[in-house]
Design an enzyme around this catalytic site. Sequence first.
Site, PDB file in Angstrom:
ATOM      1  N   HIS A   4       0.816  -1.216   0.000  1.00 17.34           N
ATOM      2  CA  HIS A   4       0.000   0.000   0.000  1.00 17.34           C
ATOM      3  C   HIS A   4       0.855   1.274   0.000  1.00 17.34           C
ATOM      4  O   HIS A   4       0.358   2.354  -0.312  1.00 17.34           O
ATOM      5  CB  HIS A   4      -0.991   0.002   1.175  1.00 17.34           C
ATOM      6  CG  HIS A   4      -0.392   0.285   2.513  1.00 17.34           C
ATOM      7  ND1 HIS A   4      -0.108  -0.692   3.435  1.00 17.34           N
ATOM      8  CD2 HIS A   4      -0.041   1.456   3.115  1.00 17.34           C
ATOM      9  CE1 HIS A   4       0.382  -0.146   4.535  1.00 17.34           C
ATOM     10  NE2 HIS A   4       0.444   1.159   4.366  1.00 17.34           N
ATOM     11  N   ASP A  58      -0.697  -7.525   1.163  1.00 16.15           N
ATOM     12  CA  ASP A  58      -0.059  -6.217   1.327  1.00 16.15           C
ATOM     13  C   ASP A  58       1.455  -6.393   1.537  1.00 16.15           C
ATOM     14  O   ASP A  58       1.967  -6.281   2.653  1.00 16.15           O
ATOM     15  CB  ASP A  58      -0.690  -5.479   2.512  1.00 16.15           C
ATOM     16  CG  ASP A  58      -0.268  -4.019   2.586  1.00 16.15           C
ATOM     17  OD1 ASP A  58       0.298  -3.518   1.595  1.00 16.15           O
ATOM     18  OD2 ASP A  58      -0.508  -3.383   3.627  1.00 16.15           O
ATOM     19  N   SER A  98       4.101   2.157   8.455  1.00 12.50           N
ATOM     20  CA  SER A  98       3.667   1.207   7.430  1.00 12.50           C
ATOM     21  C   SER A  98       4.855   0.622   6.678  1.00 12.50           C
ATOM     22  O   SER A  98       5.788   1.336   6.303  1.00 12.50           O
ATOM     23  CB  SER A  98       2.735   1.894   6.433  1.00 12.50           C
ATOM     24  OG  SER A  98       1.481   2.147   6.995  1.00 12.50           O
TER      25      SER A  98
END
Length: 679
Positions: free
Chosen positions: A485, A533, A629
């Site tokens: 992402h 992901d 992230s």
Amino acid sequence: MILCPSSSNDGGVLVHFWMVFTVPQLKSTAVCEECVSAILQNSVLTSLQNRSSIGYMMGLPVDMDSILINAALRSDYTGTSADSQCVDKLYASMLGAKVPLNIFSSWGGLSCHIKLTAAPRSLIRLTITAFQIEASDCVNDGLTVYDALLPMSGRTLYRLCGPVSHGLSLVSTGNVMLLSFRLVQGSKSFRGHFQAIAEESCFSVIQLESKSGFSGEISSPFYPSLLPPYCTCTWHFQSPHPSLGVALTFKNYMLNQKDLRSCKHGWWKVNESIYCGSHIGHTTVFHIPDPNPAVVFRCSSRRADPPITATYHTFNISQPCPDGYFLCSTGLCVDKRRRCDGLDDCRDESDELFCSKPSKNCAGSTPLHPLYVCNGEKDCANGKDETNCTLETSCSDIRYQCRSGACILKRNAKCDGVFDCLDHSDESDCACGLPSLGRWGQGRVVGGTNAVEGEWPWQVSLHFGGYLYCGGTVISAQWLLSAAHCFSRERLSDPRQWRAHLGMLTQGDAKYVAEIQRIVMHEYYNALNFDYDIALLQLKKTWPPSLKTYIQPICLPSPSQALTETRTCWVTGWGYRSEQDKVLPSILQKAEVGVIGRRECKRRYGLVSPRMLCAGVPSGESDACRGDSGGPLSCQMQRGHWFLTGIVSWGAGCGRPNLPGVYTKVAKFITWIQSHTLQ
């Protein structure tokens, strides 16, 4: 300007305009395509009386709805040079006749366009048999195929940024196609051909048989070619008996009920119900409880998409699975005896839901439940569960597989200092996950404390356009691992804009800053639910050996890695320390979190795929947040080695009680990682 016959049955002439605008220097580096389009439309004189979309420019009628502006780099429009080996224009006049395409670059490289046209009312099929280039995300080498005669980003059909050794074909939506080659430095080549083909009528009535077994196969238009952006198929199934429905078995594809969002990988209508298709890494079965259903499929991807095929057969509407079998949410039928055995037989864990915790039965004569056997934890006081762990056994997801192909009971055999496999492969490639600096076990406080120099030598800070955007993890001298992402938007997929800061404790003080050569996102990444992901980043140049104290790869787990709920791990990064924070910390932060069981994880979030895991603390005070992230969830296993167990993916806010962080489960992707890094 290019003139060509219309590809429709209405006659007329289709005109392609190539207009170049000089844009004044702006403060922003980006050009607003919508703004330029609005200015152009404003210059078209329109009638205020009929309020139609037809206007006039220089006396010629203009359909304002057809005005399309595409911003592009000047290099995208580089013409064919005089000494280029590219042919400028090629034409296919006869249906089916193959026109060869063989491109060879000199050592100086080339950049050129090839315009392909075919007879009116036909389509073009491009077949690529071999493409020898260096993988670089199309920065240096690459081929872009446009569904037009101009290099317009909005009409990009396909981009090929890596070598091809097997056949690949794609189909246009009209009778034109543009190939844009960029080949630099070295001996590069392209081999293939194109041909004019007729539009494919995809409509059939299928008579089903009542006998057991598969009855046949349906496939997307132009199969096995990639799907064009526009196509449609209709299949009418007719069962021999009203009690028999139709089951479609898809490979790496599934159908879900359509919601308010658009379908990005196939629009399906089954009788009166609408579904969206999506690509996934396992088989699914779609049951239609109707003896005579009508199934309509439409392409819905903006670019060429993988082809779709499904086998069909009849099933008993009142009993989709045979006696003794369990119906999974994926449509698969599995033996009821395999329910609650710790194995994901359904491929979505639906056979492992609502299972009570198995009894340990340590004193009994019956075999222990597979979850307790050789998982690295002493579940039985007498140690029965951790004996004979190097015995060879049948292979499964919860068994360690040696390089020889043999499987053993010991799940965490990798790099534990003991030769468990007869070929000793479990102790190879273990120069990882052992920091030589750091103050282990001293002054650790749960939740958001400063790390020390060299404590997490695999931690990476990924900067986009000069600013921290995501985290990453060193897994080898050439490769980093992060979350898909972080790179899912088109502007974020350009590796030239990224820098990897390695061996860094304080932002701005990296021991080594690396350029990124290419970004490999997982092909099944789903931006709606963050499934798959995961992304790989290849460095242009590895760090010097003198920095091995500060930069070191972490160990990758085996697919059979066992993590009990008593296991504690650490999440690290330079992300925000709370949802309310406005300033990022300058020093690397670390927080201790516990691995949370599947049942509890699903209870908190519901839609958690088998490729995800949860970790946190009940109070929520230890968690990842924005800016973390793609960073690592590191777990220390046997003999001190640290393993990359998870990748920071998503969650409900940051640090909320009873809402743990959700991580990509790395053990599920070892084969995928090796398919790219071991080439």
